[in-house]
Every structure is written in C-alpha cells, then in structure tokens.
Design an enzyme around this catalytic site. Structure first.
Site: not given
Ligand code: PEP
Ligand code: MG
Length: 574
Positions: A301, A435, A506
């Site tokens: 990230r 997402e 992820c």
């Molecule tokens: C998610 O949205 O699942 C992700 C891995 O990204 P983040 O949690 O950083 O938004």
């Molecule tokens: Mg995310």
C-alpha cells in the site's frame, strides 16, 4: 464476585493475570484561585511543564527501539505537533492570567473546549485523534504535578500483569514491548484508533472500548482477557479459569505448530498449488514478511510512504523504498499498488472537501487528476523494477477509458526513463484492482488489457452493500458472506481464468482462515494478507480437498438465507 465485560477485541490471544490499574491524571486535576502576585510564577510553572513534556517526547523520538512498529515515530511526531499548537501551549497562559487559576485547571478547561470541538467532526479518523490530545494533556499535567509521565510498571512477574487503563498513548505502549506485559484493556478507542493500530503490531491480547472497566476493576483482581472475542472475565471461578487455561495452552500450541509450516509449500490435499502473499504498508514490515514464509508481496500500500509528513516523497526517495522491497524479496513477486489516497487517507494539509469521500476523488481517480504526482510515482516504481520482480497494481478502476488513460501514462513514464537511459523492466506486469461492482462485472473487458487482477474485498463489500467501512453505526451490516459479494468474486475469478491471467484476493477476506476453503471453492489460487495470518491460512489450504468443497461453495453463491449460509460454511470447514 465474578463478572464479564464486553469490548472490541483488537488483538487475538488469551491472557490470564492480575489487574494493574493505570491512573488517569486528567480526572484528578486540582482547582484553586491564585492571588495576583503568584500569577507570574504560575505562568512560568506551566511553561516549564510544556518544556519538560517536549523534552520527554523528543527523547522518545530520538531513541525509538529497534523493532518498534513503523507507526511509532509518526505517533510521537503527532504528539509533538499537538503539544506545540498554541491552543494547548499558549491559550492556557491567557486563562491562568484572566481567571487567576492554577495551571492544571487552565489546561484542563482548554482541553475540554477542544474535545467539544472534536465531537462535531464527522471524519472518524480525525475524531479519534481526540485521544491523542488527551494523552498529550495528560503528560503535561503529570509534569505539572511532578509525576513522571511514563506509566509505573508493576514490579515482579510482569508477564502475568494486565494493564487496565482508561486510555493509553502509543508511547506508553512501547514500554510494554520492553517490559512484557501480558495484555491490556482500555475504556475508550475505536478499531481505527492509534491504540488499536499499535496493539495489532505488538501482538499481545488487547481489548478497547470497554467503557467503564477502569472504574469497575480493582487493583490485583484476577482477569482473563480474550482478545479474540473482546471479552474480559473478572474474578473467574475455578471452572472458567481451568477452561481458559486449556484454551490458552491450545492457542499457544497452535501458534507454535503453525511455525513449522513456514517452509511447507502451500498445496491442497489433491495437489493444487496456492500462492500466499503478504500485504505491507512500509519497507519496515519486511522482517515480518520473511518470518511468515510468504512467497511474495501481493499488496504494497504505497500511499503509506506519503502519510504523516510534510511534503511529498521525491522520486528518488520512493525509488529507494520500492527497490529495497524488491531486493529483499530476492526475485519473488512484489506488487506495488499505485497511490490510493483520498477517502480516509490524505496528504498532510490537502484534505479535499467532499460529501461522500469514499465515492469521490480517490485512488486512480486522484492520480489521473494529478498527473505530475502519478508520473513521479510511476517512474520510481519502474526504476525499482530493474532490481527485482516488480508488478504495478492500479486501485479502484471503474471504467475502460480510465484504464486506458492509466496505461498511457505508464507508457509515457517508460518513454521518459528510456530517453534518460535509466534501466527498467519493459515487461513489468500491470494489474487492476477489482473493488467496485462495475469493475467486477466488466472484469472480462479489463482482463484483455491487463496481466493480472486483484480483488480488494474490503472496498468491494463497501461499494456493493453501500456500507461505509469506516462508519461504526453500519459495521454490523458489513458482510463478506453476502451472496451478491460472493457472486462478484466468483465472476471476477471466472473472467480472469477465461483470459488466462492470474487473480488474487488482497482484502481482509483473504486472511480469514474461516473463509479460505470458500475462496478455494470459488476457484481462487492466489491470496494476499497481513503476514500474521499467512500460516493459519496455509494450514487450511493444506487440509482442503477441492472436489469436496467446490460443490458447497457453488451452493453458497445462491443462498440468500444467512442462517443457511452459515450452515453451509460450517459444513465446508468441517
Ligand atoms: C481492499 O479494498 O480490499 C484493499 C485491499 O485495499 P484497501 O484496504 O487498502 O482499501
Ligand atoms: Mg481498497
């Protein structure tokens, strides 16, 4: 008398030990009126306490212990910033003079005024920073009262001591790392408070949001802290104690046993190979990744390099961070996600007003709106690709034109490096995060232009179910097992398979061992998660038989009754 308290468990495990209460100086502030001739002396006393507190924080900042969580320095910087703000360091001087009151009382009044303003802030992250203000004020008050600012740790067998506090500062928590406290509980704090963030990285059972535990529990009382369930049992009877001792040793045994799996290759019983990758925020997380036996970084990230600082990291600074990760991973894949700023993550001083920040200028949208910022990052990532197996991951894609514009910018960054004869991997794989429901449904189209997909279930659930993942009030509706969520995941996996490209999950779902078989049954072979979860998930993979689980997983896709859904999940995990 035995009783049970419920809070929010922020770090798992079971601890059994005696309570050590941490006093809360702010609640015990004296109040008195001063004669005029003593005011100068009082003003000086206040200024001296501010100076002592600054020295303490600076000393802690200069002596960060090796292995301290990456966030620790940032917490101390924040506390120094709060201390230096005129609302805490200057306004109390005016109160002392105008009301002729003692310094502690002037500071407490000013703090109350500030906290009232915090209550009106809508942003949950900012609202939770009120705890930081309280912690800084506590330090100053302790300095005024002549108390040392660190929590007096109990002597003797620290390993069985459980700290019971109203609130704890990250600086105090660092002491636990050195003194081996068994567990801690706090009355306040949410799941995203600094205390909770630190707790996870210290890895001791801990519970926040216990409300009045500090008032109800007495010094030295026997406690059981179940960090998994968020439960504190005070004065347990013999039977309960025996039960938890058993659970505790089972938990410890399980942890030890899991360590043996570190080098075991993750394959199902019927021989399907599974990749278990790690999520990281900063290069400092690499030792934990190595410990976990992860076979790559599935999500870096990168925006965490940009937070809690004045100014942006330069191309060179970013390049060095990305290269470090690539080199340490020695040829294993390192997936660097481009900036996911916006929503709840902002550059210092650049918060943009938006009625719905999660739906606003976030992630790739923000990068495309700030091409220079994006170009600099792309160059840095591409340069690092020369030193390892780097992959680029684009967050929050929603449409094909957006993807094409992004790919165009990557080509442009490559051309600029080529012109300067700077080496990079011309075939660096480019992936897209799924997402947004629209992206999941368009996965086939995206897959044609990409080398891999990665499903961000945290956001996919948020956007599918219309539930703000940072809003406590709707947290109970956040449901990874909602069939619509599962269908979008299954559809994305199918689209990637058809296109012959890899696909991972992820989001937090990937690190939940209860969901490993379900995801395997939906066709997933690539998981990325916090390194602490890798071995528990690997254990599930090793026990899984694909022919047995895919039928049940398919049934779950069509099950709208939550009770049936949980029955099917239990069958899957038998
Ligand atoms: C998610 O949205 O699942 C992700 C891995 O990204 P983040 O949690 O950083 O938004
Ligand atoms: Mg995310």
């Amino acid at each position: 008398m035995s009783f049970t308290l419920h809070g929010v468990g922020v770090s798992g495990g079971i601890a059994i030990g005696h309570a050590h209460l941490v006093s809360h100086a702010v609640l015990e502030v004296p109040h008195y009126v001063l004669p005029k001739h003593m005011l100068i002396q009082e003003l000086e006393r206040f200024q001296a306490a501010i100076a002592v507190t600054r020295q303490e924080l600076e000393a802690l900042r200069a002596n960060i212990p090796v292995g301290a969580p990456a966030e620790y320095g940032a917490f101390l910087d924040l506390h120094l910033l709060i201390l230096g703000d005129s609302t805490l360091s200057v306004v109390p001087l005016q109160i002392i003079e105008s009301q002729q009151v003692n310094a502690e009382w002037a500071l407490k009044q000013q703090m109350d005024e500030l906290l009232e303003q915090f209550q009106k802030i809508e942003d949950e992250y900012l609202r939770e920073r009120e705890h930081d203000v309280v912690q800084v004020v506590e330090r100053v008050i302790k300095a005024l009262l002549g108390h040392p600012s660190t929590i007096p740790l109990p002597s003797g067998s620290e390993q069985s001591r459980i700290l019971v506090a109203h609130d704890l500062s990250p600086a105090d928590m660092m002491l636990f790392k050195q003194n081996r406290i068994a567990a801690f509980t706090t009355d306040v704090g949410g799941a995203t408070s600094h205390t909770a963030i630190m707790a996870r990285s210290l890895n001791i059972p801990s519970i926040v949001a216990l409300h009045h535990a500090r008032e109800i529990i007495h010094e030295n009382e026997l406690l059981i802290v179940d960090g998994q369930q968020g439960v504190v049992i005070v004065n347990p009877d013999k039977q309960v104690l025996a039960e938890y001792k058993l659970r505790q040793s089972q938990w410890e045994l399980e942890k030890q046993k899991l360590k043996r799996l570190k080098t075991t290759v993750a394959t199902t019983l019927d021989g399907a190979a599974v990749e278990l990758h790690a999520n990281i925020e900063l290069p400092q997380d690499l030792p934990q990744v190595k410990e976990s036996g992860a076979t790559g970084i599935g999500l870096f990230r990168s925006e965490f390099l940009f937070l809690n600082r004045d100014g942006l990291p330069s191309e060179e600074e970013q390049f060095l961070a990305y290269r470090q990760v690539a080199e340490v991973m020695k040829g294993l894949p390192v997936t660097i996600r481009t900036l996911d700023l916006g929503a709840d993550k902002h550059l210092t001083g650049t918060t943009r007003e938006s009625a719905n920040p999660a739906l606003g200028l976030r992630a790739i949208r923000l990068c495309l709106a700030e091409p220079q910022l994006f170009h600099t990052q792309l160059r840095a990532i591409l340069r690092a690709s020369h030193y390892g197996k780097v992959r680029i991951l684009i967050p929050m894609l929603s449409s094909l034109p957006e993807l094409r514009q992004t790919l165009h910018m990557i080509v442009h960054a490559k051309q600029s490096l080529a012109l300067e004869e700077i080496p990079f991997d011309n075939n660096v794989p480019i992936g897209g995060m799924i997402e947004i429901p629209a992206a999941a449904l368009a996965a086939q189209a995206f897959a044609k232009d990409l080398n891999f997909l990665s499903i961000g279930t945290n956001d996919l659930i948020q956007y599918t179910l219309a539930i703000d993942r940072t809003d406590d009030a709707v947290a109970h509706l956040y449901d990874p097992l909602h069939p619509s969520v599962l269908q979008l995941i299954a559809y994305t996996i199918g689209a990637a398979d058809k296109a012959g490209i890899s696909v991972s999950v992820c989001g937090e779902m990937a690190g939940d061992p209860q969901l490993t078989r379900l995801l395997l049954g939906l066709g997933l072979r690539d998981f990325s998660m916090h390194p602490a979860h890798i071995l528990a998930v690997k254990q599930q993979v090793l026990k899984a038989e694909l022919p047995k689980i895919s039928g049940i997983a398919q049934k779950m896709l069509k099950t709208y009754d939550p009770e049936k859904m949980h029955q099917l999940l239990a069958r899957l995990n038998q």
